[in-house]
Scaffold this active site. Structure first.
Site, mmCIF file in Angstrom:
data_model
loop_
_atom_site.group_PDB
_atom_site.id
_atom_site.type_symbol
_atom_site.label_atom_id
_atom_site.label_comp_id
_atom_site.label_asym_id
_atom_site.label_seq_id
_atom_site.Cartn_x
_atom_site.Cartn_y
_atom_site.Cartn_z
ATOM 1 N N LEU A 48 0.774 -1.141 -0.212
ATOM 2 C CA LEU A 48 -0.213 0.090 -0.174
ATOM 3 C C LEU A 48 0.748 1.063 -0.071
ATOM 4 O O LEU A 48 2.056 1.560 0.913
ATOM 5 C CB LEU A 48 -0.940 -0.097 1.085
ATOM 6 C CG LEU A 48 -1.931 1.057 1.374
ATOM 7 C CD1 LEU A 48 -2.994 1.080 0.250
ATOM 8 C CD2 LEU A 48 -2.621 1.271 2.665
ATOM 9 N N ASP A 49 0.513 2.223 -0.850
ATOM 10 C CA ASP A 49 1.205 3.396 -1.089
ATOM 11 C C ASP A 49 2.909 3.240 -1.179
ATOM 12 O O ASP A 49 3.422 4.216 -0.834
ATOM 13 C CB ASP A 49 0.966 4.351 -0.033
ATOM 14 C CG ASP A 49 -0.402 4.768 0.353
ATOM 15 O OD1 ASP A 49 -1.071 4.668 -1.000
ATOM 16 O OD2 ASP A 49 -0.911 4.818 1.355
ATOM 17 N N GLU A 50 3.365 1.999 -1.605
ATOM 18 C CA GLU A 50 4.800 1.868 -1.649
ATOM 19 C C GLU A 50 5.239 1.560 -3.390
ATOM 20 O O GLU A 50 6.236 1.250 -3.658
ATOM 21 C CB GLU A 50 5.177 0.894 -0.762
ATOM 22 C CG GLU A 50 5.022 1.403 0.562
ATOM 23 C CD GLU A 50 5.777 0.370 1.498
ATOM 24 O OE1 GLU A 50 6.522 -0.520 1.111
ATOM 25 O OE2 GLU A 50 5.554 0.502 2.713
#
Lengths: 288, 288, 288, 288
Positions: free
Chosen positions: B231-233
């Site tokens: 997530l969000d990486e």
């Protein structure tokens, strides 16, 4: 953002918001011949706290400096204010801590020399000797405190003593690559200004440019903050960023980031030296 | 950053760096009448990988589109290239996922309508119906997939089917407030573009403006990235920031951040649609 | 933006665009054992001119430095190239011109001392003596040429002689508050770098911060450009701005603008020193 | 920058600076039960003029809206104030003027629809019909006034009549490509907001992106300002810029500049709608 050329008094206050604070405070000043040259206030509506900075000229002000705090007491008590009173012609006595990197040190010293930065740079502290020649050029006393895991606590005690003997009230960590111990931090609450080479809270700790490069970010930043016992988590005073691209190697980030570091540190120190910074709830109000 | 008005071929390659890559690739193009309108290359000296984007006109090019991949094979094999071949007149078939916030959706639709964004917006997917009227105004098919913890896996399967039936190759999460499941992510590697409302890696996850306000940062940002299972990486395509102050409440950050969100998402999608983005090692090369 | 640590050759070319330029130039390099570490090209589609910067390592390159220009001649002639050949280990011999303001001078000297700025600062020229102590601290020869309307032409002749005797090839005007005469400008075409304290073409000439304040702009800027005979109209190398507000007095603009001036001048000089700047049609190509 | 959710009164004043202004004005408010939610003041030390914005809640305020101006009269007279009194729940009645470009119009309409922009968009005026479908989608009355050199004066008279019949108090030129006549300008002093696609004072007039490209600038900008009879010389409300490079063609500048235009116009209009802008001496004070 006017800087008065004649001596001024500066009052920084925070208190629970209620009607009458501005009215009563300005009343005391005006009634005694003070001319307000700067007034900025902010109400945090979440916590209902009012923050205010008032600066007024002392030329025709009829309360003496010595009596001023006492004269303010009724207002301070009535509104339960936390109040700091400063005078513009009392320059913060400042110690600069450095390690091996010279860019922030040069930048601060040249700003100081040109009269832009109204502080008194009393001494330079370093855990290395590499930057001593720069201190010498600017004729600032240089104190070498080599740090090892073994001697760290002892050296910090000596540093605190040095700072106190020199009436230091502001410490600037100009790329000082040591984590401060809590004795030193406790001795200078909201008085130690650090420059960290990332846009915090991203990339705290060591080697932020390497981490930024590994993550592939498209901006890098620098953050100046007051030092607290939580590493890189103190109240942020100033931040800025620049755009980078895949073309930038770690070396490029380090080179380009230096410009951010020196600019952001200088901005933070300028605001601090002008008594424009109020700390509340691990955040800063920076009055303009 | 010229956008050719006549159809072009675009070759995006990455391979171990060695002498002769540019020379041989440009040779094939030039020898067959191609006129190179854009060439940008970058060597990552750490990993010794070369990245290149070449774009050339097809007007007088003597290899047909169908035969081009085959014609490139000797070079691709010789230099162990990972190569993507695209044609500028084949617009990415795009699905936009939204929830309740309209600003990014309006922004993309108006850019598309004015001809700035050269994509084919085939359909809009949402877990709510609130933005359906906007889809209707622009006459884009709107598909409602309400999501609950129970039906999530099933709904995503239906979404994947919808996307595949419509030959979608690019998915844009325009403030879609659901975490995608891995089936959907796996089906569109480096083809799902998200906009996150913080300067990643700071403030990943939910409510970044609240976190930013609580931390007292002096800048806020937005990040557009390809979606991966972390997530969000995922690989960052574009980022930008604005300065904020203690004057900005959470509501102000949300309001002011919207401008960043729509600008940064549009920049990322523009680069993607122009085939200017190459993903490598969870990072992007964005050719200019 | 990699800076090679081993000596490299750098070729800057511009020529009418036609097929085969990149192919043939890289061919010569590759065939003689050169390893290309940077290649960036740009085609101006309006004028049909191609610009290219190629940098390659000399370690295994089989053409000697002395023979290289000759070896390039067939390609240069065939494509009607304007070509500059430089070697990364030949540092530009630089003279810095200053007047009374120290910020840019300190900034350049500290960058130079730390190894960031790969130039040879051979001498400092000034129409005042006020900054001589800084030159002394850094042990750079300081030459004082007081300028009056009467002696200006004569003093400039003496300056040209000084520069030529010292084999100067780059002149930096680091807030030098004199308009150069055409003899000096003619002697160093595209080799004299100025910093102007406004975002040109706004506010050329004297006292730009006063003009900016009078106009009530919300941004101020700085511009670094090559000096031509048209005052403040030479090819722009770098520009940057900061936001200001009604709070900023002229004094604030001057103080805050200094940061822009030193950063922008340093960026321009860095690009120039890395031979990343190509001038064409009173504009610059700055290769990244 | 808090926006109160309950109705507030907003007082914008300017007057010669003297002791007692803040004290007396806040006194009147506090004494009648007003709770100040925003106070910002600024003293122009050159002209000795004080500017102030005070906003307070009306919930427990004991002076009625109708009586408020009268109640303020003694203070206004005593300090020779120019004073504007507004109420937060009286939305500016706004007319948007457009020509052929849709990006600013879409942006304003979508901000309005989402509740971000607290104005009443009463009507849209255009010298072309191309954007009528957008007005229709958002159900805003669209008025077509084709302009020729011959009919210009007459059409503007009709426009003024339309605006007056609709009680318009704010006019937004959202890329309206006609120079307004002085009748219209005179009818709405400091009430007509324009967006110009350059960082003024650079590149006033027509085709600024072409001029910027020809000059080879490294930044482009946008400026929102109140319209006066001097073309592009009115008081600047907001400005912003982006970095560009030699890679950007005129077409790129136009495309990338659109983002600036819509953001900067929206920022200016937001500040105007919040009664945060005070005009003085062809400059603006924008209270934060």
């Amino acid at each position: 953002m006017t800087v008065a050329s004649t001596p001024t008094a500066i009052l920084l206050i925070s208190c629970p918001d209620q009607p009458g604070i501005v009215h009563n405070t300005t009343g005391l000043i005006v009634d005694h011949g003070g001319n307000i040259v700067h007034l900025d206030q902010h109400v945090d509506t979440e916590t209902n706290v009012l923050f205010m900075r008032i600066e007024w000229t002392l030329e025709k002000f009829t309360i003496t400096r010595n009596d001023l705090l006492k004269a303010l007491t009724p207002i301070v008590d009535r509104f339960q204010m936390r109040a700091d009173l400063e005078f513009s012609d009392t320059l913060p006595r400042t110690a600069i801590f450095v390690s091996k990197e010279s860019h922030c040190l040069y930048d601060l010293l040249s700003r100081h020399e040109s009269g832009e930065l109204l502080i008194d740079i009393s001494l330079i502290v370093s855990n290395h000797t590499i930057l001593k020649p720069i201190a010498d050029r600017f004729q600032i006393p240089f104190h070498h405190f080599p740090i090892t895991p073994e001697n760290k606590a002892q050296q910090e005690s000596a540093e605190i003593e040095l700072l106190q003997n020199n009436d230091i009230d502001t410490v600037v960590l100009a790329r000082y690559m040591q984590i401060l111990g809590h004795h030193l931090i406790d001795a200078y609450p909201n008085k130690i200004i650090n420059i960290h080479h990332s846009f915090l809270p991203a990339f705290p700790g060591a080697r932020p440019y390497h981490s930024a490069h590994a993550r592939g970010v498209k901006i890098i930043g620098a953050t100046s903050h007051y030092v607290t016992e939580d590493l890189d988590e103190g109240p942020i005073i100033a931040q800025d960023v620049i755009h980078v691209s895949h073309r930038d190697s770690v070396k490029d980030l380090i080179r380009r980031g230096k410009d951010l570091e020196k600019i952001v540190l200088a901005r933070a120190l300028w605001a601090h030296s002008q008594r424009r910074v109020l700390v509340y709830d691990n955040k800063t109000i920076v009055f303009r």
